[in-house]
Design a protein around this motif. Structure first.
Motif, mmCIF file in Angstrom:
data_model
loop_
_atom_site.group_PDB
_atom_site.id
_atom_site.type_symbol
_atom_site.label_atom_id
_atom_site.label_comp_id
_atom_site.label_asym_id
_atom_site.label_seq_id
_atom_site.Cartn_x
_atom_site.Cartn_y
_atom_site.Cartn_z
ATOM 1 N N GLY A 22 -4.648 -5.005 -9.154
ATOM 2 C CA GLY A 22 -5.803 -4.889 -8.271
ATOM 3 C C GLY A 22 -5.704 -3.684 -7.359
ATOM 4 O O GLY A 22 -6.445 -3.580 -6.385
ATOM 5 N N ARG A 23 -4.809 -2.766 -7.680
ATOM 6 C CA ARG A 23 -4.601 -1.560 -6.864
ATOM 7 C C ARG A 23 -4.450 -0.353 -7.775
ATOM 8 O O ARG A 23 -4.135 -0.492 -8.959
ATOM 9 N N THR A 24 -4.640 0.812 -7.224
ATOM 10 C CA THR A 24 -4.391 2.043 -7.975
ATOM 11 C C THR A 24 -2.925 2.428 -7.770
ATOM 12 O O THR A 24 -2.585 3.213 -6.888
ATOM 13 N N SER A 83 -0.651 1.398 -20.667
ATOM 14 C CA SER A 83 0.268 0.606 -19.842
ATOM 15 C C SER A 83 -0.008 0.839 -18.364
ATOM 16 O O SER A 83 -0.024 -0.115 -17.560
ATOM 17 N N LEU A 84 -0.241 2.090 -17.985
ATOM 18 C CA LEU A 84 -0.530 2.414 -16.588
ATOM 19 C C LEU A 84 -1.885 1.857 -16.163
ATOM 20 O O LEU A 84 -2.031 1.311 -15.065
ATOM 21 N N ARG A 85 -2.879 2.003 -17.053
ATOM 22 C CA ARG A 85 -4.221 1.508 -16.721
ATOM 23 C C ARG A 85 -4.200 0.007 -16.486
ATOM 24 O O ARG A 85 -4.801 -0.503 -15.515
ATOM 25 N N ILE A 86 -3.523 -0.717 -17.361
ATOM 26 C CA ILE A 86 -3.488 -2.172 -17.240
ATOM 27 C C ILE A 86 -2.690 -2.591 -16.009
ATOM 28 O O ILE A 86 -3.016 -3.588 -15.354
ATOM 29 N N ALA A 87 -1.649 -1.828 -15.665
ATOM 30 C CA ALA A 87 -0.886 -2.134 -14.446
ATOM 31 C C ALA A 87 -1.792 -2.036 -13.226
ATOM 32 O O ALA A 87 -1.718 -2.880 -12.311
ATOM 33 N N ASN A 88 -2.659 -1.025 -13.199
ATOM 34 C CA ASN A 88 -3.620 -0.910 -12.099
ATOM 35 C C ASN A 88 -4.555 -2.119 -12.077
ATOM 36 O O ASN A 88 -4.821 -2.706 -11.023
ATOM 37 N N ALA A 119 0.848 -1.191 0.000
ATOM 38 C CA ALA A 119 0.000 0.000 0.000
ATOM 39 C C ALA A 119 0.883 1.240 0.000
ATOM 40 O O ALA A 119 1.745 1.408 0.857
ATOM 41 N N GLU A 120 0.674 2.106 -0.967
ATOM 42 C CA GLU A 120 1.436 3.343 -1.045
ATOM 43 C C GLU A 120 0.647 4.333 -1.872
ATOM 44 O O GLU A 120 -0.315 3.986 -2.555
ATOM 45 N N ARG A 121 1.076 5.565 -1.824
ATOM 46 C CA ARG A 121 0.405 6.616 -2.570
ATOM 47 C C ARG A 121 0.615 6.387 -4.070
ATOM 48 O O ARG A 121 1.734 6.135 -4.500
ATOM 49 N N PRO A 122 -0.452 6.462 -4.878
ATOM 50 C CA PRO A 122 -0.293 6.246 -6.316
ATOM 51 C C PRO A 122 0.693 7.252 -6.923
ATOM 52 O O PRO A 122 0.754 8.411 -6.509
#
Length: 334
Positions: A48-50, A39-44, A14-17
């Motif tokens: 399972g995290r933002t 790439s960023l959207r799929i990484a999220n 858990a960390e700040r996006p």
């Protein structure tokens, strides 16, 4: 892409996006921009995290047209950012015209805070114009390499698909945005997540900063002949001071006549003609992408005099260098 939820997820702490700020320049290329954001959207999604957030900026906060003519409504005007933001400039065609004084002033001010600054496609030009790449390695789309090398002597230009030099990032455009983002994802959240992202994008050949952006000479010319490829590579590396056919032939262990037959057989032109076309192609790029005088363009492309350059240019392109530059400027002003 399937809407079905992925079976495998990465447990990230858990960390700040991390926030990416995409600055859309006039006539930016959609492929470079979309590849990075996806790439960023799929990484999220796969984690399972933002892990990442993003926003878009543009001068005046007005809609910005891509080079495909599609307008994008940005989220905000150029504004103050956090040092933790990753600034990604998105360039495209006519990058010189898209690099305004206001944009440069904003970029220099934000860069003094110490954030990571990247340039997608041709935006390395904007970064270099702002002085952000002095003394650093960088890359840019192959079509802009000649003009970049002439304009920014303090930057070490490479032909890599992307370059990471400290907190400065540059890409060659197109799908190289994917390669850069996969590296950033792997560095921060591990290679397993980066590989999952690539798999979702059906991206099976992940490139590194050691890969070059252009196809190999044999692939480009459609001929796999080692001596022919070697000669063409020598030609491409020696535009300003052309090498005579006799020396080129000697360097690959052939006679001048054998080299002539080789070019005729595979490329249907003489070595001299092929070399001239390479030089004129570079000259055309410089005329359209720089403010260099026609005389200096001629010298940079191995022509001893402007008159000889103009004669050769007209014979190949059916126009003069001066008219070519004028018509190009007129098209951009429409």
């Amino acid at each position: 892409m399937s809407a079905q939820q992925p079976a495998t997820r990465i447990d990230a702490p858990a960390e700040r996006p991390q926030r990416f700020v995409f600055v859309l320049l006039h006539d930016f290329t959609m492929l470079s921009f979309a590849s990075a954001v996806e790439s960023l959207r799929i990484a999220n999604r796969m984690s399972g995290r933002t892990l990442y957030e993003w926003t878009t900026l543009g001068e005046g906060g007005e809609p910005v047209n891509s080079c495909a003519g599609i307008g994008f409504q940005v989220d905000d005007d150029l504004r103050d950012l956090s040092r933790d933001d990753v600034i990604m400039l998105c360039g495209g065609v006519n990058i010189q015209g898209a690099t305004s004084k206001r944009l440069l002033a904003w970029l220099r001010r934000e860069a003094r805070k110490g954030p990571v600054v990247g340039g997608l496609c041709t935006a390395g030009h904007t970064m270099a114009r702002a002085g952000l790449l002095d003394g650093k390695k960088a890359t840019i789309h192959w079509e802009n390499q000649d003009s970049f090398a002439e304009d920014f002597e303090d930057v070490t230009l490479t032909k890599s698909v992307f370059v990471v030099d400290g907190n400065r990032l540059t890409t060659a455009g197109g799908t190289s945005s994917i390669d850069l983002m996969l590296k950033l994802i792997a560095d921060k959240h591990g290679e397993e997540l980066a590989n999952l992202v690539a798999d979702q994008m059906i991206y099976s050949s992940i490139r590194t900063d050691q890969d070059t952006q252009r196809l190999s000479v044999p692939t480009r010319i459609g001929v796999r002949h080692p001596k022919l490829s070697s000669v063409i590579q020598m030609m491409e590396a020696n535009i300003e001071e052309p090498i005579s056919p006799s020396i080129l032939a000697k360097d690959v262990g052939m006679s001048t006549r054998q080299l002539e037959r080789l070019f005729r057989r595979y490329l249907n032109r003489s070595p001299k003609r092929y070399y001239m076309e390479l030089r004129l192609q570079k000259a055309r790029n410089l005329l359209m992408q720089t403010d260099m005088s026609v005389i200096n363009v001629a010298l940079a492309c191995g022509f001893a005099s402007p008159s000889h350059f103009s004669k050769c240019y007209r014979a190949h392109y059916d126009t003069t260098p001066y008219r070519e530059r004028g018509s190009h400027a007129a098209r951009l002003s429409i």
